[in-house]
Design an enzyme around this catalytic site. Structure first.
Site, mmCIF file in Angstrom:
data_model
loop_
_atom_site.group_PDB
_atom_site.id
_atom_site.type_symbol
_atom_site.label_atom_id
_atom_site.label_comp_id
_atom_site.label_asym_id
_atom_site.label_seq_id
_atom_site.Cartn_x
_atom_site.Cartn_y
_atom_site.Cartn_z
ATOM 1 N N ASP A 1 6.052 46.450 -49.403
ATOM 2 C CA ASP A 1 6.474 45.508 -50.434
ATOM 3 C C ASP A 1 7.983 45.661 -50.547
ATOM 4 O OD1 ASP A 1 7.210 44.188 -52.786
ATOM 5 O OD2 ASP A 1 5.323 44.612 -53.781
ATOM 6 N N HIS A 2 8.719 44.659 -50.056
ATOM 7 C CA HIS A 2 10.161 44.838 -49.936
ATOM 8 C C HIS A 2 10.848 45.031 -51.287
ATOM 9 C CE1 HIS A 2 10.097 40.445 -50.695
ATOM 10 N NE2 HIS A 2 11.296 40.631 -51.190
ATOM 11 N N HIS B 1 4.610 42.105 -56.156
ATOM 12 C CA HIS B 1 5.985 42.452 -56.523
ATOM 13 C C HIS B 1 6.109 42.830 -58.002
ATOM 14 C CE1 HIS B 1 7.013 41.217 -52.611
ATOM 15 N NE2 HIS B 1 7.225 39.941 -52.832
#
Length: 485
Positions: A178-179, A241
């Protein structure tokens, strides 16, 4: 302040979907920036794998184009790009068939080194890739697999994906990326909380009135319409996110900063989340303008009920946060592109300055984008004569200003996370049970939207979202922070 770059061990990185958009925009430029920084050594190899018929030379031209377009701001010597391209190879490969797997095995050889497989493909191919990696003898003790979101579209599919991967890899080898967790400011959230005695004693329901987490985008769905209309804002942003930001904001102090301890505490937060009442969630769809198409026009389906905006009030049922609401919102075609976490502290129990002084609150804001940084709002006397007039001013730490020119060289999220994979550090990656718990909380919200007559609220392009989202806060005597331009 000069950051210290520690080179990683020699590694092989195979990027399945190596000709795809994610590889072109993010993965390949990130690797090049780490090469220029001296972290990815000359012994590392990157192998693109996809169905497209291509040889090494053609793929290197593809990589050169990707870096020129998306990594041109990298500070590198002129000859570094050619040197980096010399470490790039390509294999034409069928993820669901036999083509290319023997060639990939020959490329990798029997070298005793770290081997990572990046699944930059749709989740429908995860099981096929995992099985073939094992069948062809490509996995070993130092093998890691990186999987991109969406990791399922509900609890059942997430469990199925976890089970498929678990047949071939241990949980310690699986990196669900998950960036958002790779962003510098997100990690600084933990440093602020657990590295400063100033904040942690106040980080609870006794002193915090509420917390707002906003991830706003100014653009529409664009070319992602086909994917997005099947996902929606809840699956695309809220379940992953924003859930991760919520966990890091609300979790208890881990015993130590390591993958197991941090992820254990995040999981406790998700499991403590109460169900969201129907009146505590708002979803919307953006409308078009004279110059911009609306959501329905962009996805090409006039009957779509998929949401491009979600706002909701979440409650965490534990001692630390009982009675403190968390307001979460995300959407497209909003006033500005901005992501932030705002911790809104309670009013002073008694004002000695009288009613004329007005209402003032301390707000700690963690900005993720744009201009990553941290801002603390404090109340001071307004300068000048005329009595004790109070005004709120920010104590602002924008990284690029506070830390000097080197702050501009902070690695982006993909750079950091890919290097963490090579180092074997899972702290910033989601664990399987964490993903499943997030879906278990999210599924009932989405299922309620399938009921007849459950339509998304329209909202104007360039606004802050539907009016119902404003009312969600107003009825509690609160208001959303303005989405800044």
């Amino acid at each position: 302040m000069v950051s210290r770059v520690i080179p990683v061990q020699p590694f092989d990185l195979v990027v399945f979907g190596g000709t795809g958009d994610l590889a072109r925009r993010k993965i390949l430029p990130a690797l090049f920036r780490r090469y220029c920084a001296g972290q990815m050594g000359d012994a590392a190899r990157v192998i693109g794998a996809a169905r497209a018929e291509m040889d090494d030379t053609a793929y290197r031209d593809f990589v050169r184009g990707a870096i020129t377009e998306f990594g041109a701001d990298t500070a590198c010597a002129p000859d570094q790009l050619e040197a980096f391209l010399g470490q790039i190879g390509y294999v034409t490969l069928d993820a669901q068939g036999a083509q290319g797997w023997d060639a990939l095995k020959a490329r990798l050889g029997d070298a005793d080194r770290i081997r990572a497989f990046y699944f930059s493909v749709g989740p429908g191919l995860f099981a096929d890739l995992a099985a073939r990696i094992e069948t062809h003898g490509l996995a070993g003790p130092d093998t890691r697999v990186v999987v991109e979101k969406p990791f399922g579209r509900d609890l059942a599919s997430a469990r199925s994906l976890n089970a498929d991967l678990a047949k071939h890899f241990d949980e310690t080898q699986i990196y669900r990326i998950d960036h958002y967790l790779g962003k510098e400011t997100v990690q600084n959230l933990m440093a602020i909380r657990f590295g400063n005695m100033l904040f942690e004693p106040l980080w609870n329901s006794q002193y915090v009135d509420h917390i707002q987490i906003t991830v706003a985008e100014s653009g529409g769905v664009g070319s992602r319409g086909d994917y997005y209309d099947k996902a929606g804002a809840m699956r695309d942003m809220m379940q992953n996110h924003i859930m991760q930001l919520l966990c890091l904001t609300a979790m208890e102090p881990p015993a130590k900063y390591d993958p197991h301890a941090v992820r254990d505490e995040k999981l406790k937060v998700i499991r403590a989340l109460g169900p969201v009442e129907p009146g505590d969630v708002v979803r919307g769809q953006y409308e078009g303008t004279d110059s911009l198409p609306g959501y329905l026009e962009e996805v090409g389906d006039d009957s779509s009920r998929t949401e491009s905006f979600v706002a909701l009030k979440a409650r965490i049922g534990n001692w630390r946060w009982a009675g403190t609401p968390f307001y979460l919102r995300t959407g497209k075609r909003l006033r500005a592109r901005a992501s932030e976490i705002a911790v809104v502290f309670k009013d002073a129990p008694h004002s000695i300055f009288g009613a004329d002084a007005g209402r003032h609150r301390n707000i700690l804001t963690i900005r993720l984008q744009p201009n990553e940084g941290i801002e603390m709002g404090v109340t001071i006397k307004e300068p000048g004569p005329g009595g004790m007039r109070l005004v709120d001013v920010p104590l602002d730490m924008t990284f690029s200003e506070a830390l000097g020119p080197e702050a501009g060289d902070i690695p982006d999220a993909y750079e950091r996370l890919i290097m963490d994979v090579i180092r074997g550090d899972q702290t910033l990656f989601m664990r399987g049970d964490e993903v499943e718990a997030a879906w278990e909380w999210t599924d009932p919200i989405i299922e309620a939207w399938d009921a007849p007559g459950a339509e998304p609220c329209p909202y104007a392009t360039g606004s802050s979202g539907p009016d119902d989202a404003l009312a969600l806060m107003h009825r509690d005597g609160r208001r959303w922070r303005e989405i800044r331009i």
